[in-house]
Design an enzyme around this catalytic site. Sequence first.
Site, PDB file in Angstrom:
ATOM      1  N   HIS A 157      -2.837   6.858   5.135  1.00  0.00           N
ATOM      2  CA  HIS A 157      -3.343   5.693   4.410  1.00  0.00           C
ATOM      3  C   HIS A 157      -4.483   5.032   5.184  1.00  0.00           C
ATOM      4  O   HIS A 157      -4.328   4.647   6.345  1.00  0.00           O
ATOM      5  CB  HIS A 157      -2.205   4.696   4.192  1.00  0.00           C
ATOM      6  CG  HIS A 157      -2.676   3.330   3.775  1.00  0.00           C
ATOM      7  ND1 HIS A 157      -3.476   3.124   2.674  1.00  0.00           N
ATOM      8  CD2 HIS A 157      -2.452   2.106   4.315  1.00  0.00           C
ATOM      9  CE1 HIS A 157      -3.730   1.843   2.551  1.00  0.00           C
ATOM     10  NE2 HIS A 157      -3.124   1.201   3.534  1.00  0.00           N
TER      11      HIS A 157
ATOM     12  N   HIS B 233     -14.552   4.969   5.036  1.00  0.00           N
ATOM     13  CA  HIS B 233     -15.990   4.703   5.097  1.00  0.00           C
ATOM     14  C   HIS B 233     -16.612   4.637   3.710  1.00  0.00           C
ATOM     15  O   HIS B 233     -17.430   3.747   3.431  1.00  0.00           O
ATOM     16  CB  HIS B 233     -16.669   5.801   5.926  1.00  0.00           C
ATOM     17  CG  HIS B 233     -18.144   5.615   6.087  1.00  0.00           C
ATOM     18  ND1 HIS B 233     -19.065   6.085   5.160  1.00  0.00           N
ATOM     19  CD2 HIS B 233     -18.870   5.000   7.065  1.00  0.00           C
ATOM     20  CE1 HIS B 233     -20.286   5.777   5.558  1.00  0.00           C
ATOM     21  NE2 HIS B 233     -20.191   5.133   6.715  1.00  0.00           N
TER      22      HIS B 233
ATOM     23  N   ASN C  51     -10.455   0.329   1.878  1.00  0.00           N
ATOM     24  CA  ASN C  51      -9.010   0.363   1.708  1.00  0.00           C
ATOM     25  C   ASN C  51      -8.696   0.145   0.224  1.00  0.00           C
ATOM     26  O   ASN C  51      -8.748  -0.976  -0.272  1.00  0.00           O
ATOM     27  CB  ASN C  51      -8.341  -0.711   2.566  1.00  0.00           C
ATOM     28  CG  ASN C  51      -6.827  -0.692   2.456  1.00  0.00           C
ATOM     29  OD1 ASN C  51      -6.252  -0.003   1.617  1.00  0.00           O
ATOM     30  ND2 ASN C  51      -6.157  -1.458   3.309  1.00  0.00           N
TER      31      ASN C  51
ATOM     32  N   HIS D 212      12.471   1.684   5.056  1.00  0.00           N
ATOM     33  CA  HIS D 212      12.338   0.251   4.767  1.00  0.00           C
ATOM     34  C   HIS D 212      12.861  -0.539   5.963  1.00  0.00           C
ATOM     35  O   HIS D 212      14.021  -0.416   6.341  1.00  0.00           O
ATOM     36  CB  HIS D 212      13.130  -0.098   3.507  1.00  0.00           C
ATOM     37  CG  HIS D 212      12.633  -1.328   2.805  1.00  0.00           C
ATOM     38  ND1 HIS D 212      12.422  -2.523   3.452  1.00  0.00           N
ATOM     39  CD2 HIS D 212      12.295  -1.538   1.507  1.00  0.00           C
ATOM     40  CE1 HIS D 212      11.978  -3.418   2.585  1.00  0.00           C
ATOM     41  NE2 HIS D 212      11.886  -2.850   1.402  1.00  0.00           N
TER      42      HIS D 212
ATOM     43  N   CYS E 295       0.798  -1.224   0.000  1.00  0.00           N
ATOM     44  CA  CYS E 295       0.000   0.000   0.000  1.00  0.00           C
ATOM     45  C   CYS E 295       0.830   1.272   0.000  1.00  0.00           C
ATOM     46  O   CYS E 295       0.297   2.356  -0.212  1.00  0.00           O
ATOM     47  CB  CYS E 295      -0.936   0.003   1.214  1.00  0.00           C
ATOM     48  SG  CYS E 295      -2.058  -1.410   1.271  1.00  0.00           S
TER      49      CYS E 295
ATOM     50  N   HIS F   9      -2.689  19.710   6.407  1.00  0.00           N
ATOM     51  CA  HIS F   9      -3.577  18.591   6.085  1.00  0.00           C
ATOM     52  C   HIS F   9      -2.797  17.286   6.160  1.00  0.00           C
ATOM     53  O   HIS F   9      -1.615  17.234   5.809  1.00  0.00           O
ATOM     54  CB  HIS F   9      -4.188  18.759   4.694  1.00  0.00           C
ATOM     55  CG  HIS F   9      -4.866  20.082   4.484  1.00  0.00           C
ATOM     56  ND1 HIS F   9      -6.098  20.394   5.017  1.00  0.00           N
ATOM     57  CD2 HIS F   9      -4.457  21.199   3.823  1.00  0.00           C
ATOM     58  CE1 HIS F   9      -6.429  21.620   4.683  1.00  0.00           C
ATOM     59  NE2 HIS F   9      -5.451  22.134   3.956  1.00  0.00           N
TER      60      HIS F   9
END
Length: 604
Positions: free
Chosen positions: A507, A536, A540, A419, A340, A503
């Site tokens: 994720h 919502h 995902n 990582h 992701c 802002h």
Amino acid sequence: MTIITHLSCIYTLHSFIHSQWHPLQNPEFPPWFQTFQFLSSLVSFLHQNTVLPSLSVLPLFVVTVVSTPTLPINLPNSQSTHINISISLSLSLYNHTFHSITISDPNSIFISQFTMSFPATTRIRALPDFSNSVKLKYVKLGYHYLITHIWTLFLIPLMSFIIIEASQLKTVDINIHLHYTLIIFSIIFVVGLTFYIFTRPSPVYLVDYSCYKPPHHLRVQFNQFMEHSKLTGDFDEESLEFQRKILERSGLGEETYVPEAMHFIPPKPTMAFAREEAEQVMFGALDTLFSSTNVKLSDIGILVVNCSLFNPTPSLSAMIVNKYKLRGNIRSFNLGGMGCSAGVIAVDLAKDMLQVHKNTYAVVVSTENITQNWYFGNKKAMLIPNCLFRVGGAAVLLSNKGSDRFRAKYKLVHVVRTHKGADDKAFRCVYQDQDEAGKTGVSLSKDLMAIAGDALKTNITTLGPLVLPISEQLLFFVTLVGKKFFSAKVKPYIPDFKLAFDHFCIHSGGRAVIDELEKNLQLLPLHVEASRMTLHRFGNTSSSSIWYELAYTEAKGRMRKGHRIWQIAFGSGFKCNSAVWEAMRHVKPSNKNPWEDCIDRYPV
């Protein structure tokens, strides 16, 4: 204190001024030095002299020196220096009435009048209880303002000193100094400007982006999801109940989308349906992007596509080149298996390519494919992705052309990648595997949140010095040093990233992820609203979720010129990546914004 005592104080002070000032009128001392010495003696006298009890306890004594070249001061060696020095003594006693008495001295070349104020009563109140009267957040804001403007506060007295010194120089001396100063400054300026031009990176602008909105018939409600899962015959009762609980706690709404193949009973996870899903998502987002930007397809020189779990041959990037007949020398890349967080990785790769290839466009496509990656087994760790992942994708147009600065929405400021793959637990916490029955799925470890938190800590440690104001960096550094070298029992200081960003696009991997980041970064509900509402409304959507969140902020009309946006993404490996953008203008939502037909219903 009586008026007689007051007059005694005045006489003592007046005698002191004469005794201290006249000896300082020495031709060896410049006027600014004479003034400084006199003020130092005066302050010391007021605070130490026992004859002035009402002044020895003053909580505030401020001396202000203002210099202007108007009044001549004749020194014994006949040197004349034009300098006008006025002294203002500000005395403050909390909530007391003051009487004012003025002392005149016509024989003094420095002070012709001296005014002193005295309280009408002798009662002096103690300092207020700051713990009750001042909120700590306001103290912190004051500290932040002080540190932010420290250079200004430092330069003001420095410039005052330079002006006073320059006022004492002769015209010839000033011309000589200016001549050499201008030569040195010109050399430094030319060398610095040349170095900056040849070493600075090319700015990368985000011209526009689009998010794919699936058709209405692909929506799936909770009861429909559970009914289809039961009818497939692949899940036992315990697995069905587990999926039902996950759905109820997930934060997903009733309008998310699953691919066409999952609407059949039994489902059809074939290669043909997987290709169809990929084409619908990628081409749908790209069609909207190209129509809104009017970019010439022949001007696109770089193409980066990321999709973690579906990597056919020819590649997804080749499918796009074939569909839009892009030019033959296009630099195309296809990123797979990166989870992701791959959306930020794709942006970083495009940014690096734009530093090498000038005057061109780069297109980034972020998506995920669900059709062939639905899990049809009973292992709970592999059932979670079925409940969270939904159809979605985004296309982004980046440019390094200077002419696009005026129409671009955002400018890329920083990309920081972390990582943690060297750690075995982190490496296996999101892992594609087969269960005991040979069915393939993606397993999510119970340690996922702890590993994500560790990756985030490493990421923000690198990102912090790039974006945080110096006040927050100093607090973090002092706390770190105290804990490291002095074994101080203090809690680790968490920098206030609200001072750096307007802002936050976190994720939307799940409600637990958003909750943890809101808590650990000390964010307000407004800061995570875009993430919660994206989860919502769309679920995902993997690497593209951060773009749906940005679209939500735009649809709400909250994006203003100069605002900074922090996109945070987590992914298998394990990786935590951040991208920082700055708004180039007041950003309005683009055509076919995915929220345009429902933004009035949010937040829920």
